[in-house]
Design a protein around this motif. Structure first.
Motif, PDB file in Angstrom:
ATOM      1  N   LEU A  80      43.358  31.736  37.653  1.00  0.00           N
ATOM      2  CA  LEU A  80      44.098  31.245  37.561  1.00  0.00           C
ATOM      3  C   LEU A  80      45.305  31.516  36.280  1.00  0.00           C
ATOM      4  N   LYS A  81      44.302  32.485  35.499  1.00  0.00           N
ATOM      5  CA  LYS A  81      45.127  32.738  34.496  1.00  0.00           C
ATOM      6  C   LYS A  81      44.672  33.853  33.804  1.00  0.00           C
ATOM      7  N   ALA A  83      44.207  37.297  31.841  1.00  0.00           N
ATOM      8  CA  ALA A  83      44.148  37.825  30.423  1.00  0.00           C
ATOM      9  C   ALA A  83      45.332  38.749  30.270  1.00  0.00           C
ATOM     10  N   HIS A  84      45.499  39.362  31.320  1.00  0.00           N
ATOM     11  CA  HIS A  84      46.845  40.195  30.819  1.00  0.00           C
ATOM     12  C   HIS A  84      48.294  40.622  32.406  1.00  0.00           C
ATOM     13  N   TRP A  85      48.795  38.546  32.381  1.00  0.00           N
ATOM     14  CA  TRP A  85      49.421  38.436  33.415  1.00  0.00           C
ATOM     15  C   TRP A  85      50.695  37.803  32.618  1.00  0.00           C
ATOM     16  N   PRO A  86      51.991  37.812  33.174  1.00  0.00           N
ATOM     17  CA  PRO A  86      52.387  39.962  33.174  1.00  0.00           C
ATOM     18  C   PRO A  86      52.480  40.700  32.229  1.00  0.00           C
ATOM     19  N   THR A  87      52.140  41.899  32.993  1.00  0.00           N
ATOM     20  CA  THR A  87      52.364  42.981  32.043  1.00  0.00           C
ATOM     21  C   THR A  87      53.361  44.112  32.963  1.00  0.00           C
ATOM     22  N   ASP A  88      53.555  44.887  31.987  1.00  0.00           N
ATOM     23  CA  ASP A  88      54.058  45.799  32.919  1.00  0.00           C
ATOM     24  C   ASP A  88      53.424  46.512  33.500  1.00  0.00           C
ATOM     25  N   GLN A 111      45.481  47.723  46.098  1.00  0.00           N
ATOM     26  CA  GLN A 111      44.014  46.586  45.973  1.00  0.00           C
ATOM     27  C   GLN A 111      43.088  46.310  44.958  1.00  0.00           C
ATOM     28  N   ALA A 112      43.213  47.858  44.548  1.00  0.00           N
ATOM     29  CA  ALA A 112      42.207  48.603  42.969  1.00  0.00           C
ATOM     30  C   ALA A 112      42.540  46.915  41.678  1.00  0.00           C
ATOM     31  N   PHE A 113      43.712  48.022  41.816  1.00  0.00           N
ATOM     32  CA  PHE A 113      45.421  47.313  41.219  1.00  0.00           C
ATOM     33  C   PHE A 113      45.332  46.044  40.601  1.00  0.00           C
ATOM     34  N   LEU A 114      46.044  45.449  41.859  1.00  0.00           N
ATOM     35  CA  LEU A 114      45.506  43.885  41.846  1.00  0.00           C
ATOM     36  C   LEU A 114      44.349  43.291  41.702  1.00  0.00           C
ATOM     37  N   SER A 115      43.163  43.465  42.128  1.00  0.00           N
ATOM     38  CA  SER A 115      42.000  42.889  40.969  1.00  0.00           C
ATOM     39  C   SER A 115      41.799  43.000  40.145  1.00  0.00           C
ATOM     40  N   ALA A 116      42.003  44.115  39.963  1.00  0.00           N
ATOM     41  CA  ALA A 116      42.160  44.152  38.104  1.00  0.00           C
ATOM     42  C   ALA A 116      43.362  43.033  37.436  1.00  0.00           C
ATOM     43  N   VAL A 117      44.761  42.785  37.649  1.00  0.00           N
ATOM     44  CA  VAL A 117      44.549  41.991  36.995  1.00  0.00           C
ATOM     45  C   VAL A 117      44.075  40.627  37.527  1.00  0.00           C
ATOM     46  N   TRP A 118      44.366  40.543  38.211  1.00  0.00           N
ATOM     47  CA  TRP A 118      43.602  38.885  39.835  1.00  0.00           C
ATOM     48  C   TRP A 118      42.271  38.596  38.967  1.00  0.00           C
ATOM     49  N   ALA A 119      40.984  39.364  39.262  1.00  0.00           N
ATOM     50  CA  ALA A 119      39.557  38.889  39.136  1.00  0.00           C
ATOM     51  C   ALA A 119      39.038  40.107  38.031  1.00  0.00           C
ATOM     52  N   GLU A 120      39.840  40.998  37.106  1.00  0.00           N
ATOM     53  CA  GLU A 120      38.868  41.376  35.981  1.00  0.00           C
ATOM     54  C   GLU A 120      39.484  41.248  34.841  1.00  0.00           C
ATOM     55  N   ASP A 121      40.639  41.150  34.611  1.00  0.00           N
ATOM     56  CA  ASP A 121      40.755  40.799  33.108  1.00  0.00           C
ATOM     57  C   ASP A 121      41.757  41.617  32.686  1.00  0.00           C
ATOM     58  N   LYS A 122      42.168  43.034  33.678  1.00  0.00           N
ATOM     59  CA  LYS A 122      42.239  44.266  33.091  1.00  0.00           C
ATOM     60  C   LYS A 122      43.141  44.484  32.853  1.00  0.00           C
TER      61      LYS A 122
END
Length: 196
Positions: A80-81, A83-88, A111-122
């Protein structure tokens, strides 16, 4: 072949929770998906949307409830929060554009990029993360360096097109003059395509 113009942001949790729903609907009807990643913050600024931190508490609270419901419905992991949101969002968005141009699976990459943001903290603005995700669809970021830079301008073009087309959120699907906003409208999109 019917065309679905798909406007979306790699920063949108609701786009992430849509999973492969759009691709499933498109495949069912033999439709083509044209991926148009855009700058959601610019879009909000032009269409009266408000960034999450500036929204009234009631809207922020409801958004969290909706996200929890989305997780329960899809089974997708979501922070829900993150680590890297929002980002460029531009580097990841440009990578999706280049992937589509090269005939790679742009839906899988999105979907890989979305997962990076919302599931992987990348951080999808990080060149190493962009390279990692491009490799998933068989592309070498180093070999595509010039294309990735050139595609950044197309993110701005997609955003301008989105504004002209009446887009105001993500995910947003357009077929001809019919607009569908949100993953919860995939059923309506399915019905519309079936009637064409």
């Amino acid at each position: 072949m019917t065309r679905i113009d798909y406007y979306f942001s790699v920063l949108s949790p609701f786009t992430y929770l849509a999973g492969t729903g759009l691709e499933d609907v498109a495949q069912k009807h033999g439709a083509e998906v044209v991926y148009k990643p855009m700058d959601i913050l610019k879009l909000f600024g032009e269409t009266g949307g408000v960034p999450v931190p500036k929204r009234h508490w009631s809207r922020q609270e409801y958004r969290l409830q909706e996200l929890k419901r989305g997780v329960a419905a899809t089974g997708l992991p979501l922070k829900l929060k993150p680590a890297h949101w929002p980002t460029d969002q531009v580097p990841a968005s440009a990578a999706i554009i280049v992937a589509a141009d090269r005939g790679a699976d742009a839906g899988q990459l999105a979907q890989a990029f979305l997962s990076a943001v919302w599931a992987e903290d990348k951080d999808v603005a990080d060149a190493a993360v962009v390279a990692e995700k491009l490799a998933l669809v068989g592309l070498d970021a180093g070999a595509l360096a010039d294309d990735l830079v050139a595609a950044q301008e197309r993110v701005a073009q997609n955003t301008a097109e989105a504004l002209d087309a009446g887009v105001f959120g993500s995910p947003f699907y357009i077929v001809g003059g019919e607009r569908f906003w949100g993953a919860d409208r995939l059923g309506a999109l399915d019905t519309h395509l079936g009637a064409l």
